[in-house]
Design an enzyme around this catalytic site. Structure first.
Site, mmCIF file in Angstrom:
data_model
loop_
_atom_site.group_PDB
_atom_site.id
_atom_site.type_symbol
_atom_site.label_atom_id
_atom_site.label_comp_id
_atom_site.label_asym_id
_atom_site.label_seq_id
_atom_site.Cartn_x
_atom_site.Cartn_y
_atom_site.Cartn_z
ATOM 1 N N LYS A 196 -10.218 13.510 16.099
ATOM 2 C CA LYS A 196 -9.358 12.876 15.087
ATOM 3 C C LYS A 196 -8.255 13.832 14.701
ATOM 4 C CE LYS A 196 -9.414 8.940 12.690
ATOM 5 N NZ LYS A 196 -10.030 7.646 13.022
HETATM 6 P P1 NAD Z 1 -3.316 0.807 7.747
HETATM 7 O O1 NAD Z 1 -2.450 1.946 7.383
HETATM 8 O O2 NAD Z 1 -2.806 -0.213 8.696
HETATM 9 O O3 NAD Z 1 -3.784 0.043 6.417
HETATM 10 C C1 NAD Z 1 -4.422 0.681 5.361
HETATM 11 C C2 NAD Z 1 -4.501 -0.285 4.182
HETATM 12 O O4 NAD Z 1 -5.253 0.322 3.126
HETATM 13 C C3 NAD Z 1 -3.136 -0.614 3.582
HETATM 14 O O5 NAD Z 1 -3.133 -1.945 3.131
HETATM 15 C C4 NAD Z 1 -3.043 0.348 2.407
HETATM 16 O O6 NAD Z 1 -2.149 -0.089 1.383
HETATM 17 C C5 NAD Z 1 -4.475 0.343 1.935
HETATM 18 N N1 NAD Z 1 -4.819 1.540 1.160
HETATM 19 C C6 NAD Z 1 -4.451 2.819 1.388
HETATM 20 N N2 NAD Z 1 -4.947 3.611 0.429
HETATM 21 C C7 NAD Z 1 -5.650 2.818 -0.408
HETATM 22 C C8 NAD Z 1 -6.388 3.053 -1.576
HETATM 23 N N3 NAD Z 1 -6.480 4.274 -2.109
HETATM 24 N N4 NAD Z 1 -7.013 2.001 -2.167
HETATM 25 C C9 NAD Z 1 -6.889 0.757 -1.636
HETATM 26 N N5 NAD Z 1 -6.196 0.479 -0.537
HETATM 27 C C10 NAD Z 1 -5.583 1.493 0.061
HETATM 28 O O7 NAD Z 1 -4.679 1.454 8.273
HETATM 29 P P2 NAD Z 1 -5.786 0.798 9.211
HETATM 30 O O8 NAD Z 1 -5.491 1.169 10.609
HETATM 31 O O9 NAD Z 1 -5.954 -0.637 8.834
HETATM 32 O O10 NAD Z 1 -7.083 1.626 8.786
HETATM 33 C C11 NAD Z 1 -7.892 1.269 7.670
HETATM 34 C C12 NAD Z 1 -9.259 1.879 7.817
HETATM 35 O O11 NAD Z 1 -9.851 1.421 9.038
HETATM 36 C C13 NAD Z 1 -9.311 3.404 7.906
HETATM 37 O O12 NAD Z 1 -10.512 3.863 7.328
HETATM 38 C C14 NAD Z 1 -9.337 3.662 9.397
HETATM 39 O O13 NAD Z 1 -9.880 4.921 9.712
HETATM 40 C C15 NAD Z 1 -10.227 2.534 9.840
HETATM 41 N N6 NAD Z 1 -10.131 2.157 11.243
HETATM 42 C C16 NAD Z 1 -8.935 1.805 11.798
HETATM 43 C C17 NAD Z 1 -8.899 1.405 13.128
HETATM 44 C C18 NAD Z 1 -7.637 0.934 13.780
HETATM 45 O O14 NAD Z 1 -7.711 0.514 14.934
HETATM 46 N N7 NAD Z 1 -6.504 0.942 13.137
HETATM 47 C C19 NAD Z 1 -10.074 1.404 13.894
HETATM 48 C C20 NAD Z 1 -11.276 1.753 13.287
HETATM 49 C C21 NAD Z 1 -11.285 2.110 11.963
#
Ligand code: NAD
Length: 416
Positions: free
Chosen positions: A104
């Site tokens: 990561k």
């Molecule tokens: P992203 O940046 O597309 O979206 C993140 C969302 O969370 C946004 O709506 C943002 O406003 C919100 N957010 C940020 N901080 C916040 C807070 N303090 N309280 C409430 N909401 C908050 O990110 P993503 O890719 O959707 O990732 C979200 C989660 O999923 C993370 O934990 C990431 O590690 C995990 N994840 C992502 C993927 C992927 O393919 N993108 C895969 C597996 C896991």
């Protein structure tokens, strides 16, 4: 008190080591990371000032193959968070039997405060700083919080320019035009959808009649909200960093997606029927399926007793603390763990990597079929152990993932 995600990750290893009677030497090894790189990223800003950002790339384990894991741009990114996220990637790839390890990266920055030019410079300088740490045979980054296909394109280009040839397999989550895969954008949401559908079937719950709450409305939260909305579920509430919206009759998800896609915050959406709520309120609002899809440490001992749902489906990585996990288990609330629930992203990233290496691309039908097959196989393996041993789903998933790593470790032996 703020929980340290790396301490959480290590505690989870202890829990599973005890449950499976793991060799203490292997346990000690798994609680360490293989390597970590800390880099300074100086950027000449548009106003002529110099700002220096800190970035990280961590390899937790490459015992089963090259590292794999996203890159996060966020103001609170730190080395321990990245170590935890890399550790979780090891389990996730292992659970899905992908020939990849856990890695990561991240930069401590608020990307919303940067211009597009500054963001590009930041990304390219970071990619250059970690260039010897990544590569198709070493470690393959992907998008995570606040990073996207454009940022992956800049990393792929920076790496390729330095190597003197096009190397599409250095990152996944790229635009399709430069070696990205169809279905990568929706993959994590699609994976969550396949897993919750399978779980509802086991519990004899009709998915389309369930009431849903989603925290986080980005790539993961936005996609799962849309897929469940299309299935007919009522989405009672969604939130982003600005706060959440609640409507007992169900929100119109497509309109909200259009709104946030234009760069707007949910709190500024204007619909008199919708009530503005905080992220804290959202988590403790009654529903059937709660989907934390933002950040780690959202369900902790402080709010766990107020959680009112049947299933927690972990879209985010590490949203539930070990203490909260135990309480939820005792209350009979099923927690579908991150390493299974949100593994669709890494699965299609793996497909993208394979397609890049073969220079032969699949269609969406093949991607989603293979994704479903791999995830459902992992789900069935986890569910069997869960039923057999009456332990939390997370512990069951960890038993499978950790055993495979321990076996690989044993087969490879200790060098020299
Ligand atoms: P992203 O940046 O597309 O979206 C993140 C969302 O969370 C946004 O709506 C943002 O406003 C919100 N957010 C940020 N901080 C916040 C807070 N303090 N309280 C409430 N909401 C908050 O990110 P993503 O890719 O959707 O990732 C979200 C989660 O999923 C993370 O934990 C990431 O590690 C995990 N994840 C992502 C993927 C992927 O393919 N993108 C895969 C597996 C896991």
């Amino acid at each position: 008190m703020e929980l340290n995600p790396y301490e959480v990750a290590k505690e989870q290893i202890d829990i599973v080591a005890k449950e499976m009677g793991l060799d203490p030497n292997v346990t000690r090894y798994l609680k360490r990371i293989e390597r970590a790189l800390i880099v300074s990223i100086p950027i000449m800003m548009d106003d002529g000032s110099l700002q220096i950002f800190e970035g990280y790339r961590v390899h937790h384990s490459t015992v089963r193959g090259p590292g794999k894991g996203g890159i996060r741009f966020a103001p609170n990114v730190n080395l321990d968070e990245v170590k935890a996220l890399a550790t979780w990637m090891t389990w996730k790839c292992s659970l899905l039997k992908l020939p990849l390890g856990g890695a990561k990266g991240g930069i401590c920055v608020n990307p919303r405060e940067l211009s597009k030019k500054e963001l590009e410079k930041l990304t390219r300088r970071y990619a250059t700083a970690i260039i010897n740490f990544i590569g198709p045979d070493i470690d393959v980054p992907a998008p995570d919080v606040n990073t996207n296909a454009q940022i992956m394109a800049w990393i792929m280009d920076t790496y390729s320019m330095n190597k003197g040839m096009a190397v599409p397999g250095v990152v996944t989550g790229k635009p399709i035009e430069i070696g990205g895969s169809v279905g990568r954008n929706s993959a994590t949401g699609m994976g969550l959808y396949f897993v919750i559908d399978a779980m509802c079937e086991k519990l004899e719950m009709k998915l389309e009649t369930q009431k849903i709450i989603v925290q986080g409305f980005g790539n993961v939260g936005g996609w799962i909200a849309k897929l469940l909305y299309d299935r007919g579920c009522k989405i009672l509430a969604v939130s982003d960093i600005s706060g959440g919206l609640y409507y007992s009759e169900g929100l119109e998800i497509e309109k909200l997606l259009e709104w946030t896609r234009q760069g707007n915050y949910l709190k500024d959406y204007n619909d008199k029927r919708y009530k503005l709520i905080t992220n804290e309120e959202l988590l403790t609002t009654g529903c059937d399926i709660l989907i934390p899809a933002a950040l780690e440490n959202q369900i902790t001992k402080d709010n766990v007793n107020d959680i009112k749902c049947k299933i927690v489906l972990e879209g985010a990585n590490g949203p539930t603390s070990p203490e909260a996990d135990q309480i939820l288990f005792k209350k009979g609330i099923h927690v579908i763990p991150d390493i299974l629930a949100n593994a669709g992203g890494v699965c299609v990233s793996y497909f993208e990597y394979v397609q890049d290496i073969h220079a032969y691309f699949w269609d969406l039908d093949r991607i989603n079929k293979e994704l479903k097959r791999i995830l459902i196989e992992a789900f069935e393996d986890v569910y069997e152990i869960y039923k057999e041993r009456a332990i939390p789903l997370r512990t069951a998933a960890y038993i499978i993932a950790v055993s495979r790593i321990a076996k690989a470790f044993d087969l490879r032996g200790i060098f020299p």
